[in-house]
Design a protein around this motif. Structure first.
Motif, PDB file in Angstrom:
ATOM      1  N   GLY A   1       0.689  -1.058  -0.003  1.00  0.00           N
ATOM      2  CA  GLY A   1       0.035   0.027   0.002  1.00  0.00           C
ATOM      3  C   GLY A   1       0.925   1.353  -0.042  1.00  0.00           C
ATOM      4  N   ALA A   2       1.855   1.484   0.931  1.00  0.00           N
ATOM      5  CA  ALA A   2       2.581   2.589   0.936  1.00  0.00           C
ATOM      6  C   ALA A   2       3.497   2.676  -0.390  1.00  0.00           C
ATOM      7  CB  ALA A   2       3.661   2.365   2.290  1.00  0.00           C
TER       8      ALA A   2
ATOM      9  N   ILE B   1       1.528  10.038  -0.735  1.00  0.00           N
ATOM     10  CA  ILE B   1       2.045  10.111   0.590  1.00  0.00           C
ATOM     11  C   ILE B   1       3.212  11.145   0.586  1.00  0.00           C
ATOM     12  CG2 ILE B   1       3.506   8.834   2.362  1.00  0.00           C
ATOM     13  CD1 ILE B   1       1.725   6.232   1.293  1.00  0.00           C
ATOM     14  N   ASP B   2       3.978  11.169  -0.316  1.00  0.00           N
ATOM     15  CA  ASP B   2       5.211  12.120  -0.321  1.00  0.00           C
ATOM     16  C   ASP B   2       4.892  13.678  -0.477  1.00  0.00           C
ATOM     17  OD1 ASP B   2       6.987  10.055   0.287  1.00  0.00           O
ATOM     18  OD2 ASP B   2       8.111   9.993  -1.835  1.00  0.00           O
TER      19      ASP B   2
ATOM     20  N   LEU C   1      11.518   9.074   7.409  1.00  0.00           N
ATOM     21  CA  LEU C   1      10.520   9.070   6.296  1.00  0.00           C
ATOM     22  C   LEU C   1       9.937   7.678   6.077  1.00  0.00           C
ATOM     23  CD1 LEU C   1       9.734  10.512   3.722  1.00  0.00           C
ATOM     24  CD2 LEU C   1      11.738   9.777   2.527  1.00  0.00           C
ATOM     25  N   ALA C   2      10.480   6.758   6.191  1.00  0.00           N
ATOM     26  CA  ALA C   2       9.859   5.314   6.398  1.00  0.00           C
ATOM     27  C   ALA C   2       8.643   5.234   7.518  1.00  0.00           C
ATOM     28  CB  ALA C   2      10.923   4.317   6.808  1.00  0.00           C
ATOM     29  N   ILE C   3       8.974   6.140   8.579  1.00  0.00           N
ATOM     30  CA  ILE C   3       8.079   5.866   9.650  1.00  0.00           C
ATOM     31  C   ILE C   3       6.855   6.671   9.205  1.00  0.00           C
ATOM     32  CG2 ILE C   3       7.565   6.721  11.849  1.00  0.00           C
ATOM     33  CD1 ILE C   3      10.224   5.939  12.739  1.00  0.00           C
ATOM     34  N   LEU C   4       6.872   7.944   8.595  1.00  0.00           N
ATOM     35  CA  LEU C   4       5.965   8.702   8.046  1.00  0.00           C
ATOM     36  C   LEU C   4       5.039   8.235   7.013  1.00  0.00           C
ATOM     37  CD1 LEU C   4       7.771  12.412   8.149  1.00  0.00           C
ATOM     38  CD2 LEU C   4       5.717  11.968   9.417  1.00  0.00           C
TER      39      LEU C   4
ATOM     40  N   TYR D   1       0.214   6.369   5.150  1.00  0.00           N
ATOM     41  CA  TYR D   1      -0.541   5.112   4.334  1.00  0.00           C
ATOM     42  C   TYR D   1      -1.635   4.712   5.307  1.00  0.00           C
ATOM     43  CZ  TYR D   1      -2.102   1.051   2.614  1.00  0.00           C
ATOM     44  OH  TYR D   1      -2.834  -0.228   2.324  1.00  0.00           O
ATOM     45  N   GLU D   2      -1.376   4.320   6.499  1.00  0.00           N
ATOM     46  CA  GLU D   2      -2.465   3.829   7.467  1.00  0.00           C
ATOM     47  C   GLU D   2      -3.726   4.920   7.251  1.00  0.00           C
ATOM     48  OE1 GLU D   2      -1.335   2.201  11.123  1.00  0.00           O
ATOM     49  OE2 GLU D   2       0.297   1.098  10.350  1.00  0.00           O
TER      50      GLU D   2
END
Length: 144
Positions: free
Chosen positions: A53-54, A61-62, A82-85, A90-91
């Motif tokens: 999804g991400a 998302i970005d 950035l990975a966490i954000l 996405y969620e």
């Protein structure tokens, strides 16, 4: 640690790795990634959903992340942050079965465990602003 937390950690780790070296074949990369994980691949079903999804919605998302940056360049965001954000947004954006406050709390917990101490404030600031734009309950799963 809960199954969902384990899966979020795995998803965050994959998204971090992907941000450093994205490959053309996501499926093959996931096979390699999950071979190295401590539990069988089927345990990480939720992580795979989050990863797919991400990555599918990465541009959207970005764009959201960039819209909340103040006096900060997108390329200067630490890759782990950035990975966490990306995972949390996405969620919040697409996973209506997950209450947004859960996504925010999980992101802050991930930042406490995997990033520098100040990262939680940065991540919380962006996610707190974004949650105000959502058209659903913040503390419960949306009913569609």
């Amino acid at each position: 640690m809960s199954t969902r937390r384990d899966n979020r950690v795995a998803a965050m780790q994959f998204l971090y790795q992907w941000s450093l070296n994205s490959a053309d074949d996501l499926g093959a990369e996931l096979i390699l990634f999950f071979k190295e994980m401590p539990k069988p691949r089927d345990y990480y079903g939720f992580a795979e959903e989050l990863i797919h999804g991400a990555i599918t919605h990465l541009d959207e998302i970005d764009t959201i992340i960039k819209s909340y940056l103040r006096n900060w360049d997108f390329d200067r965001i630490a890759r782990i942050d950035l990975a966490i954000l990306r995972l949390a947004i996405y969620e919040m954006l697409k996973r209506r079965d997950i209450p947004p406050v859960v996504s925010i709390n999980e992101a802050i917990d991930l930042s406490k465990d995997y990033s520098i101490p100040d990262a939680k404030r940065f991540i919380n600031g962006i996610l707190d602003q974004y949650k105000l734009t959502l058209d659903r309950p913040l503390r419960s799963a949306a009913r569609d």
